[in-house]
Design an enzyme around this catalytic site. Structure first.
Site, PDB file in Angstrom:
ATOM      1  N   TYR A  35      -4.223  -0.877  -4.864  1.00 19.26           N
ATOM      2  CA  TYR A  35      -3.337  -0.363  -5.942  1.00 19.26           C
ATOM      3  C   TYR A  35      -2.982  -1.562  -6.922  1.00 19.26           C
ATOM      4  O   TYR A  35      -2.727  -1.403  -8.137  1.00 19.26           O
ATOM      5  CB  TYR A  35      -2.213   0.371  -5.593  1.00 19.26           C
ATOM      6  CG  TYR A  35      -1.839   1.494  -6.384  1.00 19.26           C
ATOM      7  CD1 TYR A  35      -2.758   2.406  -7.146  1.00 19.26           C
ATOM      8  CD2 TYR A  35      -0.535   1.546  -6.874  1.00 19.26           C
ATOM      9  CE1 TYR A  35      -2.219   3.168  -7.972  1.00 19.26           C
ATOM     10  CE2 TYR A  35      -0.284   2.386  -7.921  1.00 19.26           C
ATOM     11  CZ  TYR A  35      -0.829   3.222  -8.525  1.00 19.26           C
ATOM     12  OH  TYR A  35      -0.535   4.363  -9.178  1.00 19.26           O
ATOM     13  N   LYS A  82       4.203   1.263 -11.711  1.00 17.09           N
ATOM     14  CA  LYS A  82       4.656   2.589 -11.340  1.00 17.09           C
ATOM     15  C   LYS A  82       6.008   2.538 -10.957  1.00 17.09           C
ATOM     16  O   LYS A  82       6.745   3.494 -11.191  1.00 17.09           O
ATOM     17  CB  LYS A  82       3.672   3.367 -10.330  1.00 17.09           C
ATOM     18  CG  LYS A  82       2.450   3.914 -10.660  1.00 17.09           C
ATOM     19  CD  LYS A  82       2.440   5.010 -12.045  1.00 17.09           C
ATOM     20  CE  LYS A  82       1.165   5.735 -12.142  1.00 17.09           C
ATOM     21  NZ  LYS A  82       1.183   6.849 -13.235  1.00 17.09           N
TER      22      LYS A  82
END
Length: 257
Positions: free
Chosen positions: A158, A165
């Site tokens: 990720y 995020k």
């Protein structure tokens, strides 16, 4: 549609539909089924045919281009909503981007330029959206954005999107505190892993899907419609006692991961 999810008379903006399989499309379909009138956006000419296909099935009252990296496009969307509707009740922000090279590099190797661009498009655009929506939310409203479990735990591959995020979820908390007096509620929906075109840019995403499925309590990946039902509750009067939280729409993956 359950009567408690009643969006009749409400008007909402959905930013970030890519195609029929995207999470934002699933949410848009549930919003419409609950009675909401919708405005939707597409990124560019390449994406327009796929998004118009979604718009025609809804149907949507307003469809416009919106690339938040192009000066004036986001503002033009809100100007159109003000002209056509005069008010707005909810927004779903489903935008995330990072340059492929930076997304596939380890965090320590991502470029400053790539990190800044990912933060601007994936996080700061939500703050911009909130500012533009506020004058139209005269009776209060709901601002929603999409996040992922990688915001709070290190998820393989990720990479830089994890910190981005995390910043988005923190922005939700600060916006919720700032806007509470105006009855504007702010939410992050931490969606379970879903196979979308956007997610395909994450290296080894198919492997991640398999791992999530195996570790989710019911061994079931959430669908875009299931995520949409959560979003519809948050956009409705039933969700107005909630604000500032990250709501997990992941089948319980976050409690056992």
């Amino acid at each position: 549609m359950n009567d408690i999810i009643d969006l009749c008379g409400k008007r909402g903006l959905v930013v970030g539909i890519a195609n029929e399989q995207s999470i934002a499309a699933g949410c848009a379909h549930v919003f419409r089924a609950a009675g909401a009138d919708l405005a939707i956006t597409y990124l560019n000419e390449k994406a327009e045919p796929y998004v118009r296909a979604v718009a025609e099935t809804l149907p949507a009252s307003i469809i416009m281009p919106c690339d938040v990296s192009v000066p004036g496009q986001l503002e033009a969307v809100f100007a159109r909503i003000r002209r056509d509707w005069g008010k707005l009740d909810f927004v779903l922000h489903s935008i995330a981007f990072a340059p492929a090279g930076d997304l596939r590099a380890s965090l320590v190797d991502c470029s400053a330029e790539g990190f800044a661009l990912a933060m601007d498009i994936s996080c700061h655009s939500f703050i911009r959206t909130a500012k533009l929506a506020l004058p139209l939310m005269t009776d209060g409203g709901s601002l929603m954005t999409l996040s992922f479990y990688g915001a709070e735990r290190a998820v393989d591959h990720y990479n830089l999107m994890g910190p981005v995020k995390a910043a988005l979820e923190s922005s939700v908390r600060y916006l919720a505190a700032d806007l509470a007096a105006r009855r504007v509620h702010v939410h992050a929906i931490s969606a379970g892993a879903v196979k979308t075109r956007a997610a395909s840019g994450i290296e080894h995403f198919d492997l991640l899907l398999d791992e999530v499925r195996a570790r989710t309590p019911a061994q079931h990946l959430v669908t875009i419609e299931e995520i949409g039902r959560i979003a519809a509750v948050l956009a409705s009067e039933a969700g107005m006692t909630l604000t500032g939280s990250t709501i997990y729409a992941d089948g319980g993956f976050h409690v056992v991961a």
